[in-house]
Every structure is written in C-alpha cells, then in structure tokens.
Design an enzyme around this catalytic site. Sequence first.
Site, PDB file in Angstrom:
ATOM      1  N   ARG A   1       0.846  -1.187   0.000  1.00  0.00           N
ATOM      2  CA  ARG A   1       0.000   0.000   0.000  1.00  0.00           C
ATOM      3  C   ARG A   1       0.889   1.247   0.000  1.00  0.00           C
ATOM      4  O   ARG A   1       1.978   1.251   0.549  1.00  0.00           O
ATOM      5  CB  ARG A   1      -0.892   0.014   1.250  1.00  0.00           C
ATOM      6  CG  ARG A   1      -2.047  -0.984   1.177  1.00  0.00           C
ATOM      7  CD  ARG A   1      -2.927  -0.875   2.413  1.00  0.00           C
ATOM      8  NE  ARG A   1      -2.251  -1.362   3.592  1.00  0.00           N
ATOM      9  CZ  ARG A   1      -1.689  -0.610   4.518  1.00  0.00           C
ATOM     10  NH1 ARG A   1      -1.756   0.705   4.447  1.00  0.00           N
ATOM     11  NH2 ARG A   1      -1.082  -1.151   5.538  1.00  0.00           N
TER      12      ARG A   1
ATOM     13  N   TYR B   1      -1.233  -3.631  -7.138  1.00  0.00           N
ATOM     14  CA  TYR B   1      -0.938  -4.411  -5.946  1.00  0.00           C
ATOM     15  C   TYR B   1      -2.115  -4.464  -4.959  1.00  0.00           C
ATOM     16  O   TYR B   1      -2.683  -3.409  -4.619  1.00  0.00           O
ATOM     17  CB  TYR B   1       0.305  -3.849  -5.201  1.00  0.00           C
ATOM     18  CG  TYR B   1       0.483  -4.592  -3.908  1.00  0.00           C
ATOM     19  CD1 TYR B   1       1.100  -5.837  -3.901  1.00  0.00           C
ATOM     20  CD2 TYR B   1      -0.066  -4.124  -2.726  1.00  0.00           C
ATOM     21  CE1 TYR B   1       1.166  -6.586  -2.750  1.00  0.00           C
ATOM     22  CE2 TYR B   1       0.004  -4.864  -1.565  1.00  0.00           C
ATOM     23  CZ  TYR B   1       0.620  -6.101  -1.585  1.00  0.00           C
ATOM     24  OH  TYR B   1       0.662  -6.845  -0.444  1.00  0.00           O
TER      25      TYR B   1
ATOM     26  N   LYS C   1      -9.379  -2.629   1.790  1.00  0.00           N
ATOM     27  CA  LYS C   1      -9.099  -1.484   2.654  1.00  0.00           C
ATOM     28  C   LYS C   1      -9.880  -0.240   2.219  1.00  0.00           C
ATOM     29  O   LYS C   1     -10.395   0.513   3.046  1.00  0.00           O
ATOM     30  CB  LYS C   1      -7.585  -1.195   2.683  1.00  0.00           C
ATOM     31  CG  LYS C   1      -6.768  -2.306   3.359  1.00  0.00           C
ATOM     32  CD  LYS C   1      -7.310  -2.620   4.693  1.00  0.00           C
ATOM     33  CE  LYS C   1      -6.574  -3.543   5.626  1.00  0.00           C
ATOM     34  NZ  LYS C   1      -5.588  -4.455   5.315  1.00  0.00           N
TER      35      LYS C   1
ATOM     36  N   HIS D   1     -10.181  -2.562  11.632  1.00  0.00           N
ATOM     37  CA  HIS D   1      -9.085  -3.405  11.131  1.00  0.00           C
ATOM     38  C   HIS D   1      -8.845  -4.530  12.142  1.00  0.00           C
ATOM     39  O   HIS D   1      -7.847  -4.530  12.862  1.00  0.00           O
ATOM     40  CB  HIS D   1      -7.832  -2.535  10.965  1.00  0.00           C
ATOM     41  CG  HIS D   1      -6.731  -3.162  10.161  1.00  0.00           C
ATOM     42  ND1 HIS D   1      -5.444  -2.672  10.188  1.00  0.00           N
ATOM     43  CD2 HIS D   1      -6.702  -4.216   9.316  1.00  0.00           C
ATOM     44  CE1 HIS D   1      -4.674  -3.396   9.386  1.00  0.00           C
ATOM     45  NE2 HIS D   1      -5.420  -4.337   8.850  1.00  0.00           N
TER      46      HIS D   1
ATOM     47  N   SER E   1      -0.965  -3.599  10.343  1.00  0.00           N
ATOM     48  CA  SER E   1      -0.614  -4.504   9.255  1.00  0.00           C
ATOM     49  C   SER E   1       0.649  -5.306   9.609  1.00  0.00           C
ATOM     50  O   SER E   1       1.601  -4.758  10.155  1.00  0.00           O
ATOM     51  CB  SER E   1      -0.367  -3.705   7.978  1.00  0.00           C
ATOM     52  OG  SER E   1      -1.532  -2.973   7.660  1.00  0.00           O
TER      53      SER E   1
ATOM     54  N   CYS F   1       1.171  -7.507  11.871  1.00  0.00           N
ATOM     55  CA  CYS F   1       1.457  -7.640  13.308  1.00  0.00           C
ATOM     56  C   CYS F   1       0.717  -8.815  13.937  1.00  0.00           C
ATOM     57  O   CYS F   1       0.574  -8.879  15.162  1.00  0.00           O
ATOM     58  CB  CYS F   1       1.112  -6.355  14.045  1.00  0.00           C
ATOM     59  SG  CYS F   1       2.262  -5.017  13.665  1.00  0.00           S
TER      60      CYS F   1
ATOM     61  N   ASP G   1      -8.907  -9.950   9.147  1.00  0.00           N
ATOM     62  CA  ASP G   1      -8.398  -8.609   8.828  1.00  0.00           C
ATOM     63  C   ASP G   1      -9.401  -7.491   9.107  1.00  0.00           C
ATOM     64  O   ASP G   1      -9.001  -6.425   9.558  1.00  0.00           O
ATOM     65  CB  ASP G   1      -7.979  -8.558   7.348  1.00  0.00           C
ATOM     66  CG  ASP G   1      -7.063  -7.377   7.027  1.00  0.00           C
ATOM     67  OD1 ASP G   1      -6.078  -7.168   7.764  1.00  0.00           O
ATOM     68  OD2 ASP G   1      -7.342  -6.651   6.064  1.00  0.00           O
TER      69      ASP G   1
ATOM     70  N   ARG H   1       2.256 -12.195  -0.611  1.00  0.00           N
ATOM     71  CA  ARG H   1       0.958 -12.565  -0.021  1.00  0.00           C
ATOM     72  C   ARG H   1       0.340 -13.770  -0.701  1.00  0.00           C
ATOM     73  O   ARG H   1       0.674 -14.114  -1.823  1.00  0.00           O
ATOM     74  CB  ARG H   1      -0.011 -11.384  -0.164  1.00  0.00           C
ATOM     75  CG  ARG H   1       0.466 -10.093   0.514  1.00  0.00           C
ATOM     76  CD  ARG H   1      -0.383  -9.718   1.667  1.00  0.00           C
ATOM     77  NE  ARG H   1       0.200  -8.646   2.465  1.00  0.00           N
ATOM     78  CZ  ARG H   1      -0.308  -8.263   3.633  1.00  0.00           C
ATOM     79  NH1 ARG H   1      -1.377  -8.856   4.132  1.00  0.00           N
ATOM     80  NH2 ARG H   1       0.264  -7.290   4.322  1.00  0.00           N
TER      81      ARG H   1
END
Length: 582
Positions: A69, A197, A206, A226, A248, A250, A275, A367
């Site tokens: 991002r 991406y 998001k 989130h 993100s 974590c 998420d 990912r």
Amino acid sequence: MTDNKKALAWIEEMKAMLNPDKVVWIDGSDEQINALKKQGIEEGTMIPLDQEKLPGCLLHRTAANDVARVEDRTFICAKTKEEAGPTNNWMDPKEMYAKLTKLFTNSMKGRTMYIIPFIMGPAKSPFSKVGIEITDSIYVVLNMNIMTRMGNIAWEELSEKGDFTKCLHCTADVNPEERYIVQFPEDNTIWSINSAYGGNVLLGKKCFALRIASFLGKNEGWMAEHMLILGLQNPKGDIKYVSAAFPSACGKTNLAMLIPPKELEGYKVWTVGDDIAWLRVGPDGRLWAINPEAGFFGVAPGTSSKTNKNALLTTMSNTIFTNVALRDDNTVWWEGHDDETPAHCLDWQGREWTSDSAEKAAHPNSRFTAPAKQCPCISSEFENPAGVPISAIIFGGRRAKTAPLVYQSFDWNHGVFIGSTMASETTAAAAGAVGVVRRDPMAMKPFIGYNVGDYFAHWIEMGKKISNPPKIFNTNWFRKSDDGKFLWPGFGDNMRVLLWILDRCEGKADAVESPIGYLPKREDLITDGLDISDADWEELLKVDKEVWLDEVRQIKELYAGFDRLPAELAEQLKALEARLNK
Ligand code: GTP
Ligand code: SPV
Ligand code: MN
C-alpha cells in the site's frame, strides 16, 4: 446483470471516459473464472503452478515499484480538509476528480473493462453492502472472486439494497509518480490508478471495507475496524468471540487461526475473519461482528506449519500467490517456509536466485489470496448474516519495550484511550522505512475515512449505545530483551493470554491494578510447558514508571496534532499521568 438504473448509468459514464476495446460483465461462474485464469496464463500475467501439488493455484508478480500500500498516495477527498482530518492526505474533490479524469480518460483503450459486482458481507445480511468494481486487470477479477462474494449473487443483493459503492481501478502504466488511491466518502466512490498491488486495487478491502465503510458506519451508527474475529471454544464446548486490532503484519491472520499448545488440549480456535470486522449493536445490547470478506489476503513470509498450519493448509489449492519465490518444480517458497532454502529458484521478480544470494527470495510483503471456506478452522458462523457476539476487544502492536504482554482497560472509555494511543514498529505492509515506532490508533491510521477526532468520538458514542459492551484489552507479543530476542514465544502460546482475557470477561481471573490498567498475576496465566525465566516474566509484565511517563509525553504530542480530540480522551490522558505520578 442488473436493471438498477443508477448502476447502469454509472457504468455507462465510466465506459465513456475509459474507452475500452471490450466490456466483460463478471457473473462469477466457474466457466468464466476458469476462462479468465487461462487467459491470464496465456497473457503471462498469471503463472501456473504444479497442478498436482497446488491444484487451482497461480503465481503473480507485480512491478518492483508496486509491492505494498502507498499511504503517501492515498487520499480522503472529503468536502473540506478538516473533514478528512490530520491523519489523511486531502485534496479538494473537484480538483482531484479533474486531475484523475485526465489520467483515466482513454486509459482502457486497447484493453478490456471488467465489471465486478460484489458483496462485502454474507448475502442477505443487514450488515452487508454492495460494491461494483470496474477494472482492467484479470488479477483483480481473480482476487476479488476469492476475497468477496461476487457475480450474479451481488446483482440480487443490489436489487434489495438499492445502493452501492462505486469502485474504479485502472492499472494504466503502473507509474508511481501518477499513482493515486482516492476515496470520495460523500460520493461513496473510490478511484485507484497506476497500481496493480493488493490493497491498492482490491477495492473491496481497505478502500471500501475500511475507509468508505468507517465513514458510512459513523453516519449509520456502526463500526468498520481493522480487526480479526475469532471464536474460542473451551473443553466444555462453549464458544466466546473476540476481535483484535493489530497494525498490518502484526499477527492478525496468525492469531485468527491459532492452534493451542499441547498443554491446552481441549481448547480450540475458530476463525471468523483475519483482517476486517464490521460491528453493530445487537437487539440484546451486545456488540455483534461480521467479517465482510470471503477470503484471506495473508502475509506469506513466516507462514509455516509451526507458526500457522491452518493458513498453510488453506493455501494448498485455489490460491493466488503474489510476489513469492518460484521453485524449479513449479511450487512456491518464501522465507520462513517449512521446506529448507532451495539451492535455486526464481525470486519474486522472476530473477535467478541461489541460496547464497544476499537478497530475499520472496518479497517481505508477498501474499497469498485464499478462500476462507478452505480454512480447516473456519467458524460455523462465518456465513451467519447475524454475525457473532463479541466478548472482548484486543488492541496490540509491535513494541520492543513499553507495553506489557497484556493488560485490561478500566472501562470502555479507558479502552478507547488505549486504542487511540496504539503504537507499533512499522512493517513491510506499507511502503517506507521498516521498524520505526509510529502511532497507529486502533490499527486504523491508514484506514480512517474521516477526521480521526470524530472517529474517536464515534467510539465513545458507540460505548454509550452498547448496554453490554465487550471488555477492552491490549496485548504485545513482540516485547524484546535488551539483546533483541522476543521474550514471549507467541503464535500458539498466545492462547494462554486469550484464556486470561476471557476469564477476566467472565469475572473468573484476578488482576493487579497498575497505573495503565489491570495486569495479570503470573499464577493466573497457564504457564505449563513454557520456558521463561523469572527475570523474563518480570520484564514481560513490567510497567516502568519512567518509560510510561515518556509515553505520556509522546501521547501529548500525538494528541496535540488532533484538531477534534474528544474531551473524554484528554481526561483519560490526564488521569493516566496522575496515576503514574502518584
Ligand atoms: P495484514 O494482513 O498486513 O493486516 O497482517 P496481519 O496482522 O494479519 O499479520 P500476520 O498474522 O500475517 O503476521 C505478520 C508477521 O508477524 C508474520 O511474519 C508472522 O510470522 C509474525 N507474527 C505473527 N504472530 C506472531 C507472534 O505471536 N509472535 C511473533 N514474534 N511474530 C508473530
Ligand atoms: C494490510 O496492509 O493491512 C493488509 C494488506 O491487510 S493490504 O490489502 O495490502 O492492505
Ligand atoms: Mn490488514
């Protein structure tokens, strides 16, 4: 297709601007998806993997300048700068539309325009929302097919709901100088250009499910966060649900699919989401949550049968891998994979790579996109349109020092304070330096679609509406010793902390009152099988007065930057300082 006039008019308007050679309406059928996979392979954007070992799986590589991002290119174009607030980039919507219209005009000339209708949330759920994404990318279509409920099912939902979020994406020429990820909250519109991406282009994720949805939630009285959602089953078979907001990369996907250590036999975790959570007050006065997504867009590096077996098993079929390494046998590999480092492979950019290369084979933010229903521990409530009732909310991040392993807030508003002051060391999930401590309120800094102060006020308002609110906690799996080692084993052992949290919710566990909140007594955590020295335990549960007074100074600085900080939070900060100085 649809007879929704608003949808048809918008699609026509976009088509006139984009000027594509061809238009394809995505119906979501297997035939259509398979044909697009085939076309992607022929065109070289999708790389087929070994179909015996990884059936239905594909690999995709993005441009080297387009791997995460881009927060500095992300805008919230509210009517005024003040409405967007101090944490968002802003430009006058008229000016931004004019700028982007230039970039989008004729941008699909020679290309195909795909029209993807999708639902965020289970079909026919009062929580759910419809979106339509227009894109020129087969990769986006194939990912949206995994991440959302899409195709004809969404047209049906649209005829019931009437309204939809307008999502426009064009890969253009992936020029980072002209890359824009733009939300227009008042128009329920997202425009994204010059990226291919993940979070920049899978606009249901998001951009919609957090930035636009947080704005809708403020106006409609619900929350978009989130957060992962998990169900924790005890040996008697009772299940309690917990949601957790970590920044993100974590640990949300990991915690959501946790496998308890053998000392905790009989306990089990069920995954509802990894998420994003949409939360509403239920008729029973509790907070209820759904996962608006249908798949996982998870971090590949570090995923192994030791750390996250359930994620690994989820990705064994029908999965799209982005920016991982390709082994000579047409299977995938990444740093932290079960299999040992291959002597030779192609790295994430498709370059020759050998085990003595100094560079990583997989990109740190590589990912997998995998269907949630393939997850071995997917919750039976995953498709429940009513969602699940939340007993506890957890905030957390990467803090080498400062934050103890776990602590509980004194009440809802104190919990909102803890969330608002969250900090974490940055990761590869966003472009920029890695490992720098940054404040990330509620793990939502890059995703709040309006003024951060109003967002905090909305949290406080929600607390008044929930007669039976979840208890709020903070965790830190990433505390380090002075020689830089993690003090806490993490992963499956995080279950030990979850159990203390649930015991606290049920009034079963004791706690020590500290200036920052309630801390566990070591004897109330199940520690059998752990190898942690007394000194390390002390460090893990330590609240150092000087360190926390410095934290207070940093929070003051943070709050000074917020123009609409609710008085309740300023009071919480004062109270914390007073408790520390007592
Ligand atoms: P996003 O998808 O970016 O929102 O990330 P996420 O929050 O879902 O993070 P994820 O679970 O993918 O974890 C990211 C990284 O943190 C991986 O490299 C994990 O191996 C690592 N990680 C996750 N849980 C733990 C933990 O308990 N301890 C430690 N030390 N590392 C962890
Ligand atoms: C995150 O960065 O929090 C992600 C990945 O979940 S992305 O979809 O790229 O935002
Ligand atoms: Mn995320």
